[in-house]
Design a protein around this motif. Structure first.
Motif, short mmCIF file in Angstrom:
data_model
loop_
_atom_site.label_atom_id
_atom_site.label_comp_id
_atom_site.label_asym_id
_atom_site.label_seq_id
_atom_site.Cartn_x
_atom_site.Cartn_y
_atom_site.Cartn_z
N ALA A 47 16.29 40.52 31.22
CA ALA A 47 15.33 41.52 30.93
C ALA A 47 16.08 42.70 30.81
O ALA A 47 15.45 43.71 30.13
CB ALA A 47 14.67 41.74 32.34
N ASP A 48 17.18 43.25 31.07
CA ASP A 48 17.93 44.39 30.94
C ASP A 48 18.54 44.31 29.83
O ASP A 48 19.32 45.37 29.33
CB ASP A 48 18.87 44.40 32.00
CG ASP A 48 18.11 45.11 33.65
OD1 ASP A 48 17.05 45.33 33.28
OD2 ASP A 48 18.66 44.73 34.62
N GLY A 49 18.58 43.28 28.66
CA GLY A 49 19.06 43.25 27.50
C GLY A 49 20.57 42.24 27.33
O GLY A 49 21.09 42.42 26.34
N ALA A 50 20.86 41.80 28.50
CA ALA A 50 22.06 40.65 28.22
C ALA A 50 21.80 39.84 27.28
O ALA A 50 20.81 39.26 27.34
CB ALA A 50 22.47 40.26 29.70
N GLY A 51 22.75 39.40 26.43
CA GLY A 51 22.61 38.51 25.57
C GLY A 51 22.98 36.98 26.08
O GLY A 51 23.65 36.90 27.01
N SER A 96 23.42 41.76 52.69
CA SER A 96 23.41 42.62 51.85
C SER A 96 22.83 42.30 50.64
O SER A 96 22.54 43.24 49.65
CB SER A 96 25.01 43.21 51.69
OG SER A 96 25.50 42.11 51.15
N GLY A 97 22.49 41.19 50.20
CA GLY A 97 21.80 40.73 49.26
C GLY A 97 22.52 40.52 47.88
O GLY A 97 23.59 41.13 47.56
N ASP A 98 22.34 39.67 46.85
CA ASP A 98 22.67 39.42 45.89
C ASP A 98 22.23 40.56 44.76
O ASP A 98 21.22 41.14 45.03
CB ASP A 98 22.16 38.13 45.12
CG ASP A 98 22.66 37.08 46.04
OD1 ASP A 98 23.46 37.04 46.73
OD2 ASP A 98 22.03 35.92 45.91
N ASP A 99 23.09 40.92 43.80
CA ASP A 99 22.69 41.98 42.70
C ASP A 99 23.51 41.62 41.33
O ASP A 99 24.37 41.06 41.39
CB ASP A 99 23.36 43.35 43.26
CG ASP A 99 22.43 44.25 42.94
OD1 ASP A 99 21.56 44.27 42.10
OD2 ASP A 99 22.88 45.74 43.16
N ALA A 100 22.85 42.41 40.38
CA ALA A 100 23.39 41.99 38.92
C ALA A 100 23.17 43.46 38.32
O ALA A 100 21.98 44.08 38.47
CB ALA A 100 22.62 41.03 38.41
N HIS A 101 23.88 43.73 37.20
CA HIS A 101 23.79 45.16 36.76
C HIS A 101 24.33 44.63 35.07
O HIS A 101 25.05 44.01 34.79
CB HIS A 101 24.65 46.06 37.09
CG HIS A 101 24.47 46.27 38.68
ND1 HIS A 101 23.65 47.27 39.03
CD2 HIS A 101 25.21 45.67 39.52
CE1 HIS A 101 24.07 47.28 40.36
NE2 HIS A 101 24.74 46.38 40.55
N TRP A 102 23.41 45.08 34.26
CA TRP A 102 23.85 45.17 32.72
C TRP A 102 24.12 46.56 32.36
O TRP A 102 23.07 47.36 32.14
CB TRP A 102 22.86 44.39 31.95
CG TRP A 102 22.95 44.26 30.36
CD1 TRP A 102 22.44 44.94 29.22
CD2 TRP A 102 24.08 43.74 29.89
NE1 TRP A 102 23.09 44.66 28.34
CE2 TRP A 102 24.00 43.84 28.33
CE3 TRP A 102 25.18 42.84 30.30
CZ2 TRP A 102 24.72 43.49 27.48
CZ3 TRP A 102 26.06 42.23 29.27
CH2 TRP A 102 25.94 42.56 27.89
N THR A 103 25.44 46.98 32.00
CA THR A 103 25.60 48.59 31.99
C THR A 103 26.72 48.82 31.08
O THR A 103 27.56 47.60 30.89
CB THR A 103 25.94 48.95 33.51
OG1 THR A 103 26.89 48.18 34.00
CG2 THR A 103 24.66 49.28 34.31
#
Length: 342
Positions: A47-51, A96-103
């Motif tokens: 959704a953040d744009g990762a291909g 602390s939770g899982d997390d993901a970033h597309w930056t």
């Protein structure tokens, strides 16, 4: 933490996907749970744009066959379209939770903070014939994480036990036993020096039999003395408590962490007074771009606004990073290699 360890990550061309998976208790369905957790993060990245390319490369790493403790361990991964450029343990606390970033830049602040707070302990559990040598990395509020372990047996031919008897024979046997303990201690100390040169521990913990650990300490170089701690907890015999030793290792790590934090605070205050420290986003960014940052200081619990940029810039100039328990302007400060020119 030495930020140069991350230079190969920052040398890649972005954008970057950064994925954090918290550690969880081992379970029979751990593999299925990882897939479900990754699916949720995957959709966020898309959704953040990762291909498809970067997602497929992460698929290959995260859905690979893993089992037991390995599936339960926390992980941090960084990937680009060209491949996965970082896959490392991340011992974040449960919850602390899982997390993901597309930056544009990888989001490695949480990883750097945890590594900066961790304490490396070289643990030597000795008896008169040798020692069990363990490399431990202890993050705050976590059980010690064993990186490596080895059994070291001394090279003494004579036995170390002092037989009962009388007169001259007894004295000779006792002397031989003492010499055997000393020979074995020298061999263990030599091994400890070799491992220490590679592992670079912040503290050397001597545990086990009193005579053995005392002999080993005497064989260590004088420069090791300030970073040696001894404990009566734990040992190689069956009655020794691993839990008691683990508690002691946590206490030693906590004490060292407190001393390190106090030393950083003193150095920072002195640096401010002598133009060898700065704080605030703009000042630290300027110092980083000038290659003047020796140690990047991150405020505990307060991410800096341009943390990803600062980490990349400081990694390229061989800076280190530490976490401080004091308030900093914009959550960031730096100890400098030299005063900044106007």
């Amino acid at each position: 933490m030495e930020l140069a360890e991350l230079r190969r990550v920052y040398d890649q061309e972005g954008p970057f996907a950064t994925v954090y998976l918290e550690g969880r208790s081992p379970a029979e369905d751990a593999g299925a749970q990882i897939r479900l957790r990754w699916d949720a993060l995957r959709e966020r990245l898309r959704a953040d744009g990762a291909g498809d390319g970067v997602l497929e490369r992460l698929d290959a790493e995260l859905v690979s066959a893993r089992s037991g403790e390995e599936q339960a361990d926390g992980r941090v991964l960084v990937a680009t379209e060209s491949g996965v450029v970082l896959d490392a343990p991340w011992d974040a606390a449960l919850g602390s939770g899982d997390d993901a970033h597309w930056t544009t830049l990888p989001e490695l602040g949480a990883y750097v903070r945890e590594k900066a707070r961790a304490v490396r302990e070289l643990v030597v559990i000795a008896d008169q014939e040798g020692a069990h040598v363990r490399q431990e990395v202890i993050a705050e509020q976590h059980e010690p994480q064993e990186v490596d372990a080895e059994e070291v047996r001394g090279g003494a031919v004579e036995g170390v036990h002092k037989p009962r008897g009388g007169a001259l024979s007894h004295k000779q046997n006792q002397r031989r036993a003492d010499e055997a303990v000393l020979r074995n201690a020298k061999d263990v100390a030599e091994h400890v020096r070799d491992v220490g040169a590679r592992f670079r521990p912040e503290v050397l913990v001597l545990a086990g039999e009193v005579q053995a650990r005392t002999a080993i300490r005497r064989e260590l170089p004088a420069e090791s003395a300030p970073q040696v701690a001894e404990t009566d907890r734990g040992g190689l015999d069956r009655g020794a408590s691993d839990e008691a030793l683990a508690d002691e290792l946590l206490r030693i790590a906590g004490d060292l962490s407190e001393r390190r934090a106090a030393d950083l605070a003193d150095r920072f205050e002195s640096g401010l007074a002598h133009q060898l420290a700065v704080q605030g986003d703009e000042s630290v960014a300027h110092a980083a771009e000038m290659g003047a940052v020796d140690t990047l200081l991150l405020q505990d619990g307060a991410p800096a606004s341009r943390e990803a940029f600062l980490l990349r810039t400081c990694a390229r100039t061989d800076s280190s990073a530490e976490v401080v328990r004091r308030e900093l302007d914009d959550g960031v400060g730096a100890l400098l290699r030299h005063p900044l020119t106007a």
